[in-house]
Design a protein around this motif. Structure first.
Motif, PDB file in Angstrom:
ATOM      1  N   TYR A 145      18.816  11.894   9.723  1.00 58.87           N
ATOM      2  CA  TYR A 145      18.500  10.494   9.434  1.00 58.87           C
ATOM      3  C   TYR A 145      18.891   9.702  10.678  1.00 58.87           C
ATOM      4  O   TYR A 145      19.506  10.244  11.605  1.00 58.87           O
ATOM      5  CB  TYR A 145      19.276  10.043   8.193  1.00 58.87           C
ATOM      6  CG  TYR A 145      18.933  10.825   6.944  1.00 58.87           C
ATOM      7  CD1 TYR A 145      19.390  12.132   6.779  1.00 58.87           C
ATOM      8  CD2 TYR A 145      18.134  10.283   5.944  1.00 58.87           C
ATOM      9  CE1 TYR A 145      19.069  12.873   5.647  1.00 58.87           C
ATOM     10  CE2 TYR A 145      17.815  11.021   4.807  1.00 58.87           C
ATOM     11  CZ  TYR A 145      18.276  12.311   4.665  1.00 58.87           C
ATOM     12  OH  TYR A 145      17.949  13.040   3.546  1.00 58.87           O
ATOM     13  N   GLU A 198      21.139   7.715  11.727  1.00 61.77           N
ATOM     14  CA  GLU A 198      22.501   7.702  12.296  1.00 61.77           C
ATOM     15  C   GLU A 198      22.957   9.076  12.745  1.00 61.77           C
ATOM     16  O   GLU A 198      24.076   9.238  13.232  1.00 61.77           O
ATOM     17  CB  GLU A 198      23.497   7.119  11.269  1.00 61.77           C
ATOM     18  CG  GLU A 198      24.749   6.563  11.951  1.00 61.77           C
ATOM     19  CD  GLU A 198      25.985   6.509  11.063  1.00 61.77           C
ATOM     20  OE1 GLU A 198      25.878   6.047   9.917  1.00 61.77           O
ATOM     21  OE2 GLU A 198      27.055   6.927  11.545  1.00 61.77           O
ATOM     22  N   ASP A 199      22.120  10.085  12.578  1.00 65.54           N
ATOM     23  CA  ASP A 199      22.539  11.443  12.914  1.00 65.54           C
ATOM     24  C   ASP A 199      22.132  11.859  14.322  1.00 65.54           C
ATOM     25  O   ASP A 199      22.407  12.974  14.741  1.00 65.54           O
ATOM     26  CB  ASP A 199      21.951  12.431  11.889  1.00 65.54           C
ATOM     27  CG  ASP A 199      22.413  12.124  10.475  1.00 65.54           C
ATOM     28  OD1 ASP A 199      23.466  11.461  10.336  1.00 65.54           O
ATOM     29  OD2 ASP A 199      21.729  12.522   9.521  1.00 65.54           O
ATOM     30  N   PHE A 217      27.643   1.507  21.174  1.00 69.44           N
ATOM     31  CA  PHE A 217      27.622   1.066  19.786  1.00 69.44           C
ATOM     32  C   PHE A 217      27.496  -0.451  19.750  1.00 69.44           C
ATOM     33  O   PHE A 217      27.987  -1.136  20.646  1.00 69.44           O
ATOM     34  CB  PHE A 217      28.886   1.487  19.047  1.00 69.44           C
ATOM     35  CG  PHE A 217      28.915   2.953  18.756  1.00 69.44           C
ATOM     36  CD1 PHE A 217      28.465   3.435  17.541  1.00 69.44           C
ATOM     37  CD2 PHE A 217      29.360   3.850  19.711  1.00 69.44           C
ATOM     38  CE1 PHE A 217      28.472   4.787  17.268  1.00 69.44           C
ATOM     39  CE2 PHE A 217      29.371   5.213  19.448  1.00 69.44           C
ATOM     40  CZ  PHE A 217      28.928   5.690  18.227  1.00 69.44           C
ATOM     41  N   LYS A 221      27.815  -4.114  17.458  1.00 74.08           N
ATOM     42  CA  LYS A 221      28.303  -4.833  16.274  1.00 74.08           C
ATOM     43  C   LYS A 221      27.661  -6.217  16.250  1.00 74.08           C
ATOM     44  O   LYS A 221      27.364  -6.804  17.293  1.00 74.08           O
ATOM     45  CB  LYS A 221      29.819  -4.985  16.285  1.00 74.08           C
ATOM     46  CG  LYS A 221      30.595  -3.715  16.001  1.00 74.08           C
ATOM     47  CD  LYS A 221      30.242  -3.033  14.694  1.00 74.08           C
ATOM     48  CE  LYS A 221      30.718  -3.752  13.457  1.00 74.08           C
ATOM     49  NZ  LYS A 221      30.202  -3.047  12.239  1.00 74.08           N
ATOM     50  N   GLU A 226      32.579   1.381  19.014  1.00 77.57           N
ATOM     51  CA  GLU A 226      32.348   0.374  17.986  1.00 77.57           C
ATOM     52  C   GLU A 226      33.550  -0.559  17.870  1.00 77.57           C
ATOM     53  O   GLU A 226      33.424  -1.753  17.602  1.00 77.57           O
ATOM     54  CB  GLU A 226      32.057   1.060  16.651  1.00 77.57           C
ATOM     55  CG  GLU A 226      31.156   0.264  15.759  1.00 77.57           C
ATOM     56  CD  GLU A 226      30.714   1.060  14.540  1.00 77.57           C
ATOM     57  OE1 GLU A 226      31.533   1.802  13.989  1.00 77.57           O
ATOM     58  OE2 GLU A 226      29.538   0.938  14.163  1.00 77.57           O
ATOM     59  N   LEU A 227      34.732   0.020  18.095  1.00 82.14           N
ATOM     60  CA  LEU A 227      35.957  -0.773  18.025  1.00 82.14           C
ATOM     61  C   LEU A 227      35.940  -1.860  19.113  1.00 82.14           C
ATOM     62  O   LEU A 227      36.248  -3.023  18.843  1.00 82.14           O
ATOM     63  CB  LEU A 227      37.166   0.148  18.203  1.00 82.14           C
ATOM     64  CG  LEU A 227      38.538  -0.479  18.010  1.00 82.14           C
ATOM     65  CD1 LEU A 227      38.671  -1.092  16.625  1.00 82.14           C
ATOM     66  CD2 LEU A 227      39.630   0.577  18.220  1.00 82.14           C
ATOM     67  N   GLU A 256      20.871   4.875   2.287  1.00 84.57           N
ATOM     68  CA  GLU A 256      20.978   4.786   3.743  1.00 84.57           C
ATOM     69  C   GLU A 256      20.698   3.339   4.148  1.00 84.57           C
ATOM     70  O   GLU A 256      19.627   2.809   3.865  1.00 84.57           O
ATOM     71  CB  GLU A 256      19.957   5.710   4.426  1.00 84.57           C
ATOM     72  CG  GLU A 256      20.092   5.701   5.937  1.00 84.57           C
ATOM     73  CD  GLU A 256      18.824   6.151   6.677  1.00 84.57           C
ATOM     74  OE1 GLU A 256      17.741   6.180   6.068  1.00 84.57           O
ATOM     75  OE2 GLU A 256      18.929   6.442   7.880  1.00 84.57           O
ATOM     76  N   THR A 257      21.641   2.711   4.817  1.00 84.97           N
ATOM     77  CA  THR A 257      21.437   1.337   5.287  1.00 84.97           C
ATOM     78  C   THR A 257      20.419   1.339   6.425  1.00 84.97           C
ATOM     79  O   THR A 257      19.966   2.395   6.864  1.00 84.97           O
ATOM     80  CB  THR A 257      22.750   0.740   5.805  1.00 84.97           C
ATOM     81  OG1 THR A 257      23.209   1.549   6.893  1.00 84.97           O
ATOM     82  CG2 THR A 257      23.816   0.704   4.711  1.00 84.97           C
ATOM     83  N   MET A 285      23.361   2.474  19.533  1.00 87.46           N
ATOM     84  CA  MET A 285      23.367   2.788  18.097  1.00 87.46           C
ATOM     85  C   MET A 285      23.875   1.570  17.333  1.00 87.46           C
ATOM     86  O   MET A 285      24.950   1.055  17.642  1.00 87.46           O
ATOM     87  CB  MET A 285      24.288   3.987  17.841  1.00 87.46           C
ATOM     88  CG  MET A 285      24.670   4.238  16.391  1.00 87.46           C
ATOM     89  SD  MET A 285      23.336   4.923  15.391  1.00 87.46           S
ATOM     90  CE  MET A 285      23.454   6.674  15.830  1.00 87.46           C
ATOM     91  N   ARG A 318      24.989   0.690  13.779  1.00 88.88           N
ATOM     92  CA  ARG A 318      25.310   1.146  12.422  1.00 88.88           C
ATOM     93  C   ARG A 318      25.435  -0.077  11.532  1.00 88.88           C
ATOM     94  O   ARG A 318      26.169  -1.002  11.839  1.00 88.88           O
ATOM     95  CB  ARG A 318      26.628   1.924  12.407  1.00 88.88           C
ATOM     96  CG  ARG A 318      26.575   3.191  13.232  1.00 88.88           C
ATOM     97  CD  ARG A 318      27.863   4.006  13.216  1.00 88.88           C
ATOM     98  NE  ARG A 318      29.024   3.392  12.664  1.00 88.88           N
ATOM     99  CZ  ARG A 318      29.659   3.836  11.572  1.00 88.88           C
ATOM    100  NH1 ARG A 318      29.208   4.879  10.916  1.00 88.88           N
ATOM    101  NH2 ARG A 318      30.745   3.232  11.141  1.00 88.88           N
ATOM    102  N   THR A 348      26.713  -1.632   8.110  1.00 82.44           N
ATOM    103  CA  THR A 348      27.660  -1.316   7.033  1.00 82.44           C
ATOM    104  C   THR A 348      27.051  -1.692   5.679  1.00 82.44           C
ATOM    105  O   THR A 348      26.070  -2.439   5.604  1.00 82.44           O
ATOM    106  CB  THR A 348      28.965  -2.095   7.189  1.00 82.44           C
ATOM    107  OG1 THR A 348      28.689  -3.494   6.995  1.00 82.44           O
ATOM    108  CG2 THR A 348      29.587  -1.896   8.572  1.00 82.44           C
ATOM    109  N   ARG A 349      27.652  -1.195   4.632  1.00 78.54           N
ATOM    110  CA  ARG A 349      27.155  -1.504   3.284  1.00 78.54           C
ATOM    111  C   ARG A 349      27.198  -3.006   3.021  1.00 78.54           C
ATOM    112  O   ARG A 349      26.302  -3.567   2.404  1.00 78.54           O
ATOM    113  CB  ARG A 349      28.001  -0.734   2.249  1.00 78.54           C
ATOM    114  CG  ARG A 349      27.655  -0.967   0.806  1.00 78.54           C
ATOM    115  CD  ARG A 349      26.194  -0.750   0.457  1.00 78.54           C
ATOM    116  NE  ARG A 349      25.659   0.531   0.857  1.00 78.54           N
ATOM    117  CZ  ARG A 349      24.366   0.811   0.856  1.00 78.54           C
ATOM    118  NH1 ARG A 349      23.482  -0.087   0.469  1.00 78.54           N
ATOM    119  NH2 ARG A 349      23.936   1.990   1.260  1.00 78.54           N
ATOM    120  N   GLU A 350      28.237  -3.658   3.513  1.00 76.40           N
ATOM    121  CA  GLU A 350      28.360  -5.091   3.256  1.00 76.40           C
ATOM    122  C   GLU A 350      27.307  -5.873   4.062  1.00 76.40           C
ATOM    123  O   GLU A 350      26.694  -6.808   3.552  1.00 76.40           O
ATOM    124  CB  GLU A 350      29.768  -5.558   3.608  1.00 76.40           C
ATOM    125  CG  GLU A 350      30.120  -6.839   2.912  1.00 76.40           C
ATOM    126  CD  GLU A 350      31.612  -6.966   2.650  1.00 76.40           C
ATOM    127  OE1 GLU A 350      32.244  -5.955   2.274  1.00 76.40           O
ATOM    128  OE2 GLU A 350      32.133  -8.066   2.824  1.00 76.40           O
TER     129      GLU A 350
END
Ligand code: FES
Ligand code: FES
Lengths: 210, 841
Positions: B25, B27-28, B36, B38, B114-115, B245-246, B321, B323, B325-327
């Motif tokens: 998918y 993100e893989d 990354f 944000k 990402e951090l 999957e978001t 990338m 990503r 998040t669910r939120e």
């Protein structure tokens, strides 16, 4: 009709409680916030000296893997981004959906909510580690999915399969209702729960036949 | 057509990859040097960025690039946004300086981890000016209330020019065509008066002025002659699509092309929309999407936010990338528009519907106009065949997450609005619930929707709803359950049964199919369909194996990457794929069979027509040829045989792919130009038995039966899976799924699974039966239609009807029917106590 039953009364042997106890015992419920969100206190500061070693060894799918992890790295992120095991999925990253379920010492755990350094010396199994490493023969539960054409988009599938494999270790011969309860910590948004359960029951059957 | 594969179960070729964790998918994927990203998102429901300084963030370690609204192209008018929705110049742009909902992305930062990206987001110096906002659509219509956009609060369509596109468009579409699409809407200020509100009784939708209207027949006469007239208001809720999957995406640039790994409901159609969103040319795009973790309408095709990693990657000169998040997905992941409607329906004493007068408000969110309220009306006109109907609607903007089509968009809402009225009428008139639905059921070339400029209504290709009702009545054991169950109390348990009829669009036409018979005798089928889990990606191509009479195992399906030369394909939405792409596969197979016959005649002598294709060979008077030999010969002959010449009517997308593949074997390629008389609609009828615990308000669905009238069965396990999955989505809307917004601050209170409560395996019906009447659609050569959407409304309606049967018709006027609604109503003698006009509570 008996065959089609999905869920009724909570069976006495529900293993969910043990599952939850397992998660709590590991002291790692809160998860991803350090990784994803505003972890300002961590950045640029050394973590409390000696509190957590960064170079650790994890036993994943029967192999010892030496890796460098940050104290806040979750098992899911470690598997996916440090070990290349992307079969473990992230659906919520906060212990709501079960997409990230792996086995830790044969117990299903939400790997998004387990810190990597807390599972040193434990036996970790992911979806990639289920099939026979030499012959490639699928695990009986994986074979159950093939036999029944289980799942739709399958993003939830690795989690469901791992949860089932773990559940069957405590109850190898479940009823449909028992298994439904056993894997009810996993969410599917395509929601073909009927066929998922049929596939998982077929997997249990395959496992008993050996 | 023969019947060796169609209607048979099989294992899809992607299943082993899925079950071993090898399936990739978005993100893989990993690329060297991948950064990354944000997002910084709006903390307010409506605001303007007053001051923005990114310099401190840009100077932080690891930070490589920052993307703001200034880097985004203008609004992508014309991009596909869902079922029949195209973006306008007021569309979203992916990043904005005037956020219109909490959670709307303002800027994006790429960093080596990402951090670091998250740290840099913290370091952004930004100041917002709060702007007026509204999260409730009725509130937005009150005099003096805030508008969701600075331009206004309602989408209004300007009137069509007299004798203009309506008539000519209809002529072009032929007989039985859908209503012509009106001119694009504009945002305007639209308020009701104090008197409008004062004239409505408690719980009734006020009848202020509406912007849209259609009708057929004489509604006023119909209501006048009715023996029973019901006037009911009902609110269906907004719900997030929440695919597991978001909308995570990853992009990089190579040799002037953007390689995009994303999650989408169409591999090929994402190219043009993504190119628009990113402001690049379609030929610069390589779309890679082998596996998609669900879409349900929220990824048609892909997502506008795919432009962010693509443009960041260009700026940073490295792969990015993103990503999600669910939120974040709660806010940017799309949602079904809630519809609040008032319906006056007239019935004769025999149960026939004489007229329906419907008023509907669509809770549209802040961006492009959605058709859900309108579709709710056309769905009702089809499902219940009123003798006359008038629909009036308003599409109201709110500062809530953007809405798009969700599985059975508008159709589900329409069924949920009308079904309780039909049930109440049947009880008042003493008519059996199944009977009243049969009395009003569509059948044959049933008409629906408004009167068109030609004086007639559109009509469907076929309808076997009565047959489906009969089959369901028997399998569900309706009559037995009615005696044992209906309205019966056992201690603290109240039981009830319900039935509902749900139509939805079941197929489109005019797409292409492309395959090659290779010199090794294998058949390589090119597929542009997105792999979102419906199995139609593979199911539809089994037509090729069926018609060429080869084992399915001899076919290889190439999919998931537009660099692999794929044909022009429908989006997997609106239950189109099974219908549209089996037609295309039929056309391409027919063309390949003709070529095989011609090649055999050229090589072995005789007339082409004298040769038959069977058993993997083409045989006739001069002997036979294997497919391998024929493929070799096709390459020698060239021209149309190996794809060097292709039909003129093919889509350019297909032509480009065919050109790249020419010379590799015998090419089967064609556009679906088969005639069709009427609109393809599918139908599902649902039957539910529920038990309500009158002490806790808990509802359990004991039995559920879904019967499809969806054409011929293509894949039995796939059919049952779609019926069950769709039913669960309807169950979720009836019982559990909701949004909650703080009306005062306009902020989301429910953003995660455990707040929004999509159903779990424990909410599933105890006993489930899924089946179909298996009657061919007469207007398509394969007889096959789609099934994905109509099960949703059927379960939504049937379960709400069963709850009403258990505890009374007047206990609830909104969904989901939660425990608190049931308990407070039960305490109030079965009469509703809840609020009906406020959304998201
Ligand atoms: S990703 Fe771990 S539970 Fe959802
Ligand atoms: S199969 Fe799609 S989420 Fe489970």
């Amino acid at each position: 009709m008996e065959d089609n039953k999905m869920s009724e009364e909570t069976p006495q042997s529900a293993s969910r409680r043990n599952f939850i106890k397992g998660v709590i015992a590991a002291g790692a419920v809160a998860s991803s916030s350090a990784y994803l969100f505003r972890s300002t206190t961590l950045h640029g500061q050394p973590s409390a000296a000696g509190a957590v070693e960064r170079l650790i060894t994890l036993n994943v799918n029967g192999q010892d893997r030496r890796i460098d992890v940050m104290p806040q790295d979750t098992l899911a992120m470690t598997l996916r981004y440090k070990l290349g095991l992307t079969g473990t999925k992230l659906g919520c990253d906060r212990a709501e959906c079960g997409a990230c379920t792996v086995l830790v010492d044969d117990v299903p755990r939400y790997s998004c909510s387990v810190l990597a350094h807390t599972v040193r010396g434990r036996k970790i199994t992911t979806i990639e580690g289920l099939a026979d490493a030499t012959t490639g023969k699928l695990h009986p539960v994986q074979q159950g999915v093939i036999d029944e054409q289980g799942f739709q988009c399958a993003f939830c599938m690795p989690g469901f399969v791992m949860a089932t494999v773990g559940y069957l270790k405590t109850n190898p011969n479940p009823t449909r209702q028992e298994l439904a309860h056993g894997i009810s910590g996993n969410l599917c948004r395509c929601q073909d729960y009927d066929k998922i359960l049929t596939a998982m029951m077929r997997g249990a059957d395959n496992a008993r036949k050996g | 057509m023969a019947n060796k594969l169609i209607g048979q179960n099989y294992t899809t070729p992607d299943l082993v990859a899925k079950v071993t964790g090898k399936a990739k998918y978005a993100e893989d994927y990993r690329v060297d040097g991948m950064l990354f990203c944000k997002l910084l998102t709006s903390p307010m429901p409506h605001a303007r960025v007053k001051r923005l300084d990114t310099s401190k963030a840009l100077a932080m370690p690891g930070v490589k690039a920052i993307l703001t609204a200034d880097d985004m192209p203008g609004a992508a008018a014309g991009a596909t946004l869902g079922e029949n929705v195209q973006s306008t110049a007021q569309a979203e742009r992916g990043l904005t300086n005037e956020p219109l909902y909490q959670g709307e992305p303002i800027l994006a930062i790429a960093a080596t981890s990402e951090l670091e990206a998250a740290e840099a987001v913290e370091a952004i110096d930004i100041e917002f000016e709060a702007l007026p906002f509204v999260v409730d659509p009725i509130e937005a219509l009150r005099p003096g209330s805030a508008n969701a956009r600075t331009q206004g609060n309602v989408w209004v369509r300007p009137p069509a020019p007299a004798g203009g596109r309506g008539a000519s468009g209809d002529a072009a579409r032929g007989r039985g065509a859908a209503p012509p699409s009106p001119p694009p809407p504009q945002v305007t200020v639209w308020k009701w008066t104090e008197a409008d509100f004062a004239n409505a009784k408690e719980g009734e939708l006020p009848l202020g002025k509406f912007s849209d209207e259609w009708s057929f027949g004489n509604v006023d006469d119909g209501l006048k002659k009715a023996d029973l007239v019901l006037d009911e208001t009902f609110m269906t809720q907004s719900t997030g699509h929440q695919p597991l999957e978001t909308r995570t995406a990853m992009a990089y640039w190579q040799n002037g092309k953007c390689y995009l790994h994303g999650s989408t409901q169409s591999t090929v159609q994402t190219v043009a929309s993504f190119a628009r969103w990113a402001g690049i040319q379609p030929n610069q795009v390589v779309m890679i999407s082998e596996y998609t973790g669900g879409g349900f309408g929220s990824k048609i095709p892909g997502s506008i936010f795919m432009a962010i990693p693509a443009l960041l990657s260009k700026k940073a000169n490295a792969p990015v990338m993103m990503r999600i998040t669910r939120e974040e997905e709660h806010f940017i992941g799309r949602a079904r528009p809630g519809v609040i409607a008032r319906v006056k329906a007239g019935f004769t004493k025999d149960g026939r519907i004489t007229a329906i007068d419907m008023y509907a408000i669509c809770d549209n969110g802040p961006y492009d106009a959605q058709g859900d309220a309108r579709t709710a009306g056309t769905t009702i006109s089809l499902a219940y065949q009123p003798q006359a109907m008038r629909w009036r609607g308003l599409t109201v903007l709110t500062n809530t997450p953007p809405k798009v089509s969700q599985r059975a968009p508008g159709g589900m809402q329409g069924v949920g609005i009308m079904e309780p009225i039909l049930s109440k009428a049947a009880r008042r008139l003493g008519i059996d619930q199944v009977e009243i639905r049969k009395i009003n059921a569509p059948s044959g070339k049933a008409p629906f929707g408004p009167t068109l400029p030609n004086g007639k209504q559109a009509y469907v290709t076929s309808a076997f709803v009565k047959e489906a009702l009969d089959k369901g009545r028997e399998l569900f054991k309706w009559d037995e359950k009615k005696a044992a169950f209906s309205g019966k109390r056992q201690g603290t348990k109240a039981r009830g049964i319900g039935v509902a009829v749900s139509p939805f669009a079941g197929g489109s036409i005019g797409f292409d199919a492309l395959f090659i018979i290779k010199p090794d005798g294998r058949i390589q089928i090119q597929s542009g369909i997105g792999n979102l889990g419906t199995h139609s990606l593979f199911d539809v191509h089994r037509i090729v194996a069926e018609m060429l009479d080869v084992p399915w195992e001899q076919c290889d399906v190439v999919f998931g990457n537009t660099a692999k030369n794929l044909p022009w394909t429908c989006v997997s939405a609106g239950s189109q794929t099974a219908h549209a792409m089996t037609r295309a596969a039929h056309a391409a197979s027919t063309s390949a069979i003709k070529k095989l016959q011609e090649i055999a005649a050229k090589s072995r002598g005789g007339n082409p027509e004298a040769y038959k294709v069977a058993g993997g060979k083409v045989s006739g008077p001069g002997g036979s040829m294997t497919f391998a030999q024929a493929a070799q010969k096709a390459i020698e002959l060239g021209g149309t045989y190996d794809g060097h010449e292709v039909p003129e009517e093919l889509n350019n997308f297909t032509k480009t792919s065919a050109k790249a593949l020419a010379g590799q074997g015998l090419m089967g390629v064609a556009k679906d130009t088969y005639p069709r008389d009427g609109q393809s609609q599918s139908y599902v009828v649902g039957f539910a038995a529920v038990e309500v615990d009158t002490e806790t308000g808990a509802v359990k669905v004991l039995d559920y039966t879904a019967i499809g009238d969806v054409g011929r069965i293509l894949n039995p396990r796939g059919l049952k899976g779609q019926l069950f999955g769709g039913s669960m989505l309807g169950l979720g809307h009836a019982m559990t799924q909701r949004w909650a917004y703080d009306q005062h601050y306009g902020l989301a209170l429910a953003r995660r699974f455990h707040h929004n409560r999509p159903p779990t395996i424990l909410d599933a019906p105890t006993n489930f039966i899924g089946d179909a009447v298996d009657l061919a659609d007469p207007e398509t050569p394969t007889g096959i239609r789609g099934v994905g959407e109509p099960p949703v409304g059927a379960a939504y309606g049937a379960i709400m009807n069963a709850i009403a049967d258990a505890i009374g018709d007047d206990a609830f006027k909104r969904s989901p029917v939660t425990a608190d609604i049931l308990l407070t109503s039960l305490e109030n003698g079965g009469k509703r106590t809840h609020e009906t006009l406020t959304a998201h509570i």
